[in-house]
Scaffold this active site. Structure first.
Site, PDB file in Angstrom:
ATOM      1  CB  SER A  70      -8.904 -38.747   6.813  1.00  0.00           C
ATOM      2  OG  SER A  70      -7.869 -39.258   7.605  1.00  0.00           O
TER       3      SER A  70
HETATM    4  N1  SAH Z   1      -3.914 -38.061   9.569  1.00  0.00           N
HETATM    5  C1  SAH Z   1      -3.476 -38.572   8.414  1.00  0.00           C
HETATM    6  C2  SAH Z   1      -4.174 -39.744   8.039  1.00  0.00           C
HETATM    7  C3  SAH Z   1      -3.700 -41.148   8.837  1.00  0.00           C
HETATM    8  S1  SAH Z   1      -4.214 -42.645   8.504  1.00  0.00           S
HETATM    9  C4  SAH Z   1      -3.348 -37.777   7.201  1.00  0.00           C
HETATM   10  O1  SAH Z   1      -3.812 -36.549   7.396  1.00  0.00           O
HETATM   11  O2  SAH Z   1      -2.862 -38.345   5.983  1.00  0.00           O
HETATM   12  C5  SAH Z   1      -3.548 -43.009  10.182  1.00  0.00           C
HETATM   13  C6  SAH Z   1      -2.192 -43.203  10.379  1.00  0.00           C
HETATM   14  O3  SAH Z   1      -1.985 -43.682  11.858  1.00  0.00           O
HETATM   15  C7  SAH Z   1      -1.625 -44.036   9.648  1.00  0.00           C
HETATM   16  O4  SAH Z   1      -0.488 -43.804   8.936  1.00  0.00           O
HETATM   17  C8  SAH Z   1      -0.988 -45.096  10.663  1.00  0.00           C
HETATM   18  O5  SAH Z   1       0.068 -45.740  10.323  1.00  0.00           O
HETATM   19  C9  SAH Z   1      -0.750 -44.458  11.811  1.00  0.00           C
HETATM   20  N2  SAH Z   1      -0.998 -45.189  13.082  1.00  0.00           N
HETATM   21  C10 SAH Z   1      -1.439 -46.268  13.367  1.00  0.00           C
HETATM   22  N3  SAH Z   1      -1.384 -46.618  14.695  1.00  0.00           N
HETATM   23  C11 SAH Z   1      -0.369 -45.781  15.196  1.00  0.00           C
HETATM   24  C12 SAH Z   1       0.303 -45.346  16.479  1.00  0.00           C
HETATM   25  N4  SAH Z   1      -0.026 -46.423  17.511  1.00  0.00           N
HETATM   26  N5  SAH Z   1       0.966 -44.273  16.758  1.00  0.00           N
HETATM   27  C13 SAH Z   1       1.073 -43.392  15.607  1.00  0.00           C
HETATM   28  N6  SAH Z   1       0.572 -43.708  14.392  1.00  0.00           N
HETATM   29  C14 SAH Z   1      -0.330 -44.719  14.172  1.00  0.00           C
END
Ligand code: SAH
Length: 228
Positions: A70
């Site tokens: 993000s």
């Molecule tokens: N917090 C992260 C940003 C992640 S983007 C960072 O600091 O880098 C959102 C993430 O959520 C992605 O990697 C995606 O694979 C994950 N995601 C999507 N749906 C999900 C679910 N149901 N449970 C766990 N993770 C999920």
């Protein structure tokens, strides 16, 4: 530019964004301890090597598997909205690169973070271990269902956009706790919400800002529906 200068520039951009969005967020600045965590965690460790030069720019960056780390301002804002306290146990849904979890780990006692994509969960685990973030546990799994074994949580932060607030997450939040979550359509018309659970278990909700997150996906919707 040296890394220190890049990090200082990133912090200044976050401060500027805070002032610009103040009308929506109600915050003209973020807690000093949140800004300090943003200064101390090397974002470059969490982005692919090919993007090192862009690591401290205030933008999301691809981390593989169609996912993103993000934007630093959003990471800082969501962290601040959570009002983290030193003794807190926090659940993150969407570990991605592990960056948000690393920021939180400097502010609270324990972070549990779930990532649905196995390759990303594995990579986040390795990076966080290598950097010595010992109070973060990463697990591969569907965060919609939360992590009942470690519930209830002092705060929950969801970093992928859902169509609605998952009931299991509402249930796994302590009274007095906050749940930060983007709600809306995939990639557009999303609002960052802060839900607060009072001592009677009743929620109040505040819209904070328009945002754009990758979608919260579901592994086995059919079996989940049967379970719920
Ligand atoms: N917090 C992260 C940003 C992640 S983007 C960072 O600091 O880098 C959102 C993430 O959520 C992605 O990697 C995606 O694979 C994950 N995601 C999507 N749906 C999900 C679910 N149901 N449970 C766990 N993770 C999920």
């Amino acid at each position: 530019m040296m890394n220190r200068q890049k990090i200082d520039a990133m912090l200044q951009t976050i401060e500027a964004e805070c002032r610009i969005t103040q009308g929506y967020t109600g915050r003209s600045s973020l807690r000093p301890e949140v800004m300090e965590a943003m200064r101390l965690v090397s974002r470059q460790e969490f982005v692919p090597p090919t993007l090192t030069a862009m690591a401290y720019e205030n933008s999301p960056l691809p981390i593989g598997n169609g996912q993103t780390i993000s934007q630093p301002f959003i990471v800082a804002l969501m962290t601040d909205l959570l009002c983290p306290e030193k003794g807190d146990v926090i659940l993150e849904v969407g570990a991605g690169s592990g960056y948000q979890a690393a920021i939180l780990s400097r502010l609270v006692k324990q972070v549990y973070t779930l990532e649905i994509i196995p390759a990303l969960a594995a990579r986040a685990t390795v990076i966080l271990q290598r950097l010595g973030y010992e109070n973060v546990v990463v697990r591969q799994g569907d965060g919609y269902k939360g992590w009942p074994e470690h519930a209830p949580f002092d705060g929950i932060i969801v970093t992928a956009a859902a169509s609605h607030v998952p009931l299991p997450l509402q249930e796994q939040l302590k009274p007095g706790g906050k749940l930060i979550i983007p709600i809306g359509l995939p990639y557009s018309f999303q609002e960052l919400l802060v839900l607060e659970k009072d001592q009677k278990g009743i929620f109040s909700t505040r819209n904070v800002l328009s945002v754009s997150f990758v979608p919260l996906t579901r592994a086995q919707i059919d079996s989940d529906v049967k379970e719920n």
